[in-house]
Design a protein around this motif. Structure first.
Motif, PDB file in Angstrom:
ATOM      1  N   UNK A  65       0.817  -1.209   0.000  1.00 17.32           N
ATOM      2  CA  UNK A  65       0.000   0.000   0.000  1.00 17.32           C
ATOM      3  C   UNK A  65       0.855   1.264   0.000  1.00 17.32           C
ATOM      4  N   UNK A  66       2.180   1.083  -0.035  1.00 22.25           N
ATOM      5  CA  UNK A  66       3.077   2.234   0.075  1.00 22.25           C
ATOM      6  C   UNK A  66       4.259   2.109  -0.877  1.00 22.25           C
ATOM      7  N   UNK A  67       3.987   1.773  -2.119  1.00 23.16           N
ATOM      8  CA  UNK A  67       4.997   1.799  -3.160  1.00 23.16           C
ATOM      9  C   UNK A  67       5.958   0.637  -3.200  1.00 23.16           C
ATOM     10  N   UNK A  68       5.725  -0.399  -2.422  1.00 26.93           N
ATOM     11  CA  UNK A  68       6.618  -1.544  -2.415  1.00 26.93           C
ATOM     12  C   UNK A  68       5.895  -2.820  -2.801  1.00 26.93           C
ATOM     13  N   UNK A  69       6.570  -3.933  -2.605  1.00 30.67           N
ATOM     14  CA  UNK A  69       5.987  -5.239  -2.886  1.00 30.67           C
ATOM     15  C   UNK A  69       5.961  -6.051  -1.591  1.00 30.67           C
ATOM     16  N   UNK A  70       5.283  -7.183  -1.627  1.00 27.49           N
ATOM     17  CA  UNK A  70       5.208  -8.047  -0.450  1.00 27.49           C
ATOM     18  C   UNK A  70       6.597  -8.480  -0.003  1.00 27.49           C
ATOM     19  N   UNK A  71       7.537  -8.545  -0.936  1.00 26.16           N
ATOM     20  CA  UNK A  71       8.904  -8.958  -0.595  1.00 26.16           C
ATOM     21  C   UNK A  71       9.637  -7.898   0.214  1.00 26.16           C
ATOM     22  N   UNK A  72       9.064  -6.698   0.340  1.00 29.12           N
ATOM     23  CA  UNK A  72       9.679  -5.622   1.128  1.00 29.12           C
ATOM     24  C   UNK A  72       9.165  -5.577   2.568  1.00 29.12           C
ATOM     25  N   UNK A  73       8.315  -6.517   2.947  1.00 33.23           N
ATOM     26  CA  UNK A  73       7.618  -6.408   4.231  1.00 33.23           C
ATOM     27  C   UNK A  73       8.524  -6.700   5.418  1.00 33.23           C
ATOM     28  N   UNK A  74       8.255  -5.986   6.511  1.00 33.15           N
ATOM     29  CA  UNK A  74       8.956  -6.188   7.778  1.00 33.15           C
ATOM     30  C   UNK A  74       7.946  -6.453   8.898  1.00 33.15           C
ATOM     31  N   UNK A  75       8.319  -7.324   9.827  1.00 35.36           N
ATOM     32  CA  UNK A  75       7.710  -7.342  11.153  1.00 35.36           C
ATOM     33  C   UNK A  75       8.502  -6.331  11.981  1.00 35.36           C
ATOM     34  N   UNK A  76       7.814  -5.407  12.628  1.00 39.12           N
ATOM     35  CA  UNK A  76       8.481  -4.246  13.200  1.00 39.12           C
ATOM     36  C   UNK A  76       8.408  -4.245  14.727  1.00 39.12           C
ATOM     37  N   UNK A  77       9.570  -4.050  15.357  1.00 38.97           N
ATOM     38  CA  UNK A  77       9.666  -3.911  16.806  1.00 38.97           C
ATOM     39  C   UNK A  77      10.332  -2.561  17.084  1.00 38.97           C
ATOM     40  N   UNK A  78       9.658  -1.702  17.851  1.00 39.74           N
ATOM     41  CA  UNK A  78      10.179  -0.363  18.164  1.00 39.74           C
ATOM     42  C   UNK A  78      10.167  -0.195  19.678  1.00 39.74           C
ATOM     43  N   UNK A  79      11.293  -0.420  20.343  1.00 44.55           N
ATOM     44  CA  UNK A  79      11.327  -0.273  21.798  1.00 44.55           C
ATOM     45  C   UNK A  79      11.632   1.156  22.227  1.00 44.55           C
ATOM     46  N   UNK A  80      11.162   1.500  23.424  1.00 41.61           N
ATOM     47  CA  UNK A  80      11.590   2.725  24.094  1.00 41.61           C
ATOM     48  C   UNK A  80      12.845   2.391  24.893  1.00 41.61           C
ATOM     49  N   UNK A  81      13.910   3.151  24.707  1.00 39.93           N
ATOM     50  CA  UNK A  81      15.136   2.869  25.448  1.00 39.93           C
ATOM     51  C   UNK A  81      14.898   3.017  26.954  1.00 39.93           C
ATOM     52  N   UNK A  82      15.672   2.317  27.777  1.00 30.50           N
ATOM     53  CA  UNK A  82      15.542   2.473  29.228  1.00 30.50           C
ATOM     54  C   UNK A  82      15.650   3.943  29.638  1.00 30.50           C
ATOM     55  N   UNK A  83      14.715   4.385  30.483  1.00 31.29           N
ATOM     56  CA  UNK A  83      14.704   5.769  30.921  1.00 31.29           C
ATOM     57  C   UNK A  83      13.994   6.710  29.983  1.00 31.29           C
ATOM     58  N   UNK A  84      13.520   6.205  28.871  1.00 26.37           N
ATOM     59  CA  UNK A  84      12.833   7.007  27.865  1.00 26.37           C
ATOM     60  C   UNK A  84      11.372   6.566  27.760  1.00 26.37           C
TER      61      UNK A  84
END
Length: 399
Positions: free
Chosen positions: A127-146
């Motif tokens: 849905x954003x200009x790429x193909x299924x082969x560009x897909x990521x499972x995404x993990x975005x942590x907050x650093x300790x203290x943040x």
């Protein structure tokens, strides 16, 4: 010591700020005691009064934190305990099979807010200009203290410790192979993940390369003339780096030596906002233009979402302590052995030349210089950042 099943539990997380805290924030902004106007016509003495007063007017009267809260709550958020500390993270699985697991680390004075614009393009590329082969499972942590992560009550949570914790987090989520990305502190952390080289780590992508040769870094830090033999590009980069060390590093020196002294940024919203805005000249100029009504990669709400998160979580001081913990050069090579992709945005603190990147990263698989973008690349230029990340780690995807 191995984590117990209770310690290793992954708990759903959501957040709603009490209305009383938002009222108190607006009251404090309105009660700001302002200094006199700077006697210069540029930002050489710091963040200008006009910028801060424009920010304050909008923050107190028109800004709506609930919109940011809704964006966060629309994403799957979790908490888990690692080495005795609660770690908050966003975890979005792609609908596409064989999506590549990716952990992305923010920096200072950023937060998970920096990455919100790239969640959909990375996890839903078709849905954003790429193909299924560009897909990521995404993990975005907050650093300790943040942000929503815990605040350490003992010393020892340095970048190396965070790098190890991120590997544990990915293992805990069941990922057998993954890539890591970072800018600012995140760049230092992914470099250290690349030094530690756990078997699950396929490679890293950085938008702030740790690639300044040691002798050049020493000369720039000392304010010495540029070493002989530099190319025109390298000389330009050297001059910019030397300027940053001489004029732009004061915030890092204060946090690196006396973070607990910064009570003002925990007590005053405007004090906090000014401290956050005064990071690097290019970013500060961009944000000043935003609050002057110009259209930029960031909006007023973007900027205030990040600052308000710091305020509501009271993490101004706890986030600063990472500088005190750090003993490593921000831009120095660390000895990374895994495959590395480097993206260079022109308004970064320094724009690593290809030769420096090749020397610092012997397994360099991608290097590209972009035409626009700065220190907060994912936040400011999400489309360019997404394309760079897709391209940079494409060769690392398992066949």
């Amino acid at each position: 010591m191995a984590a117990t099943s209770r310690d290793a539990a992954i708990r759903p997380f959501s957040y709603e700020a009490p209305e009383s805290e938002l009222d108190e924030l607006r009251r404090r902004i309105a009660a700001t005691r302002w200094p006199d106007k700077e006697p210069v016509s540029d930002q050489s003495q710091g963040v200008r009064l006009a910028t801060m007063q424009s920010l304050a007017r909008y923050w107190a009267s028109a800004y709506d934190w609930r919109k940011c809260e809704a964006r966060l709550d629309a994403l799957p958020q979790f908490m888990t305990e690692i080495d005795g500390l609660d770690i908050h993270f966003i975890h979005v699985r792609s609908k596409h099979e064989d999506a590549l697991p990716l952990i992305i680390t923010h920096g200072w004075p950023g937060s998970i807010v920096e990455q919100l614009k790239i969640v959909e393009p990375l996890t839903n590329p078709t849905e954003h200009g790429g193909t299924a082969a560009d897909a990521f499972d995404l993990v975005i942590p907050s650093m300790p203290g943040y942000g929503f992560s815990g605040k350490a009550t003992t010393t020892g949570w340095d970048a190396e410790h965070i790098a190890r914790a991120w590997v544990e987090l990915m293992r805990r989520l069941g990922y057998k192979q993954f890539v890591a990305q970072g800018g600012d502190w995140g760049a230092l952390i992914v470099d250290l993940m690349g030094v530690q080289a756990p078997p699950e780590l396929l490679g890293i992508h950085t938008n702030m390369a740790g690639a300044v040769p040691p002798e050049i870094d020493r000369a720039a830090l000392a304010g010495a003339p540029a070493p002989a033999g530099l190319s025109a590009e390298e000389k330009q980069v050297y001059d910019r780096l030397a300027f940053f060390y001489s004029k732009g590093l004061a915030y890092a020196q204060e946090m690196g030596n006396r973070p607990q002294t910064l009570y003002g940024i925990a007590d005053s919203p405007i004090g906090l906002a000014a401290w956050i805005l005064d990071h690097d000249d290019s970013s500060e100029e961009l944000i000043a233009r935003v609050f002057d009504g110009k259209s930029e990669g960031l909006t007023r709400d973007d900027v205030l979402d990040n600052i308000t998160l710091y305020w509501l979580t009271n993490t101004a001081i706890s986030a600063s302590r990472l500088y005190w913990e750090n003993k490593l050069g921000f831009f120095a090579p660390k000895g990374v052995t895994v495959p590395v992709a480097v993206s260079v945005f022109p308004d970064e603190i320094y724009a690593a030349p290809r030769g420096w990147a090749e020397q610092a990263y012997p397994n360099l698989i991608h290097y590209n210089k972009l035409d626009k973008g700065g220190h907060f690349a994912a936040w400011e230029q999400p489309a360019l950042f997404t394309q760079e990340l897709r391209t940079g780690v494409r060769s690392l995807r398992p066949a």
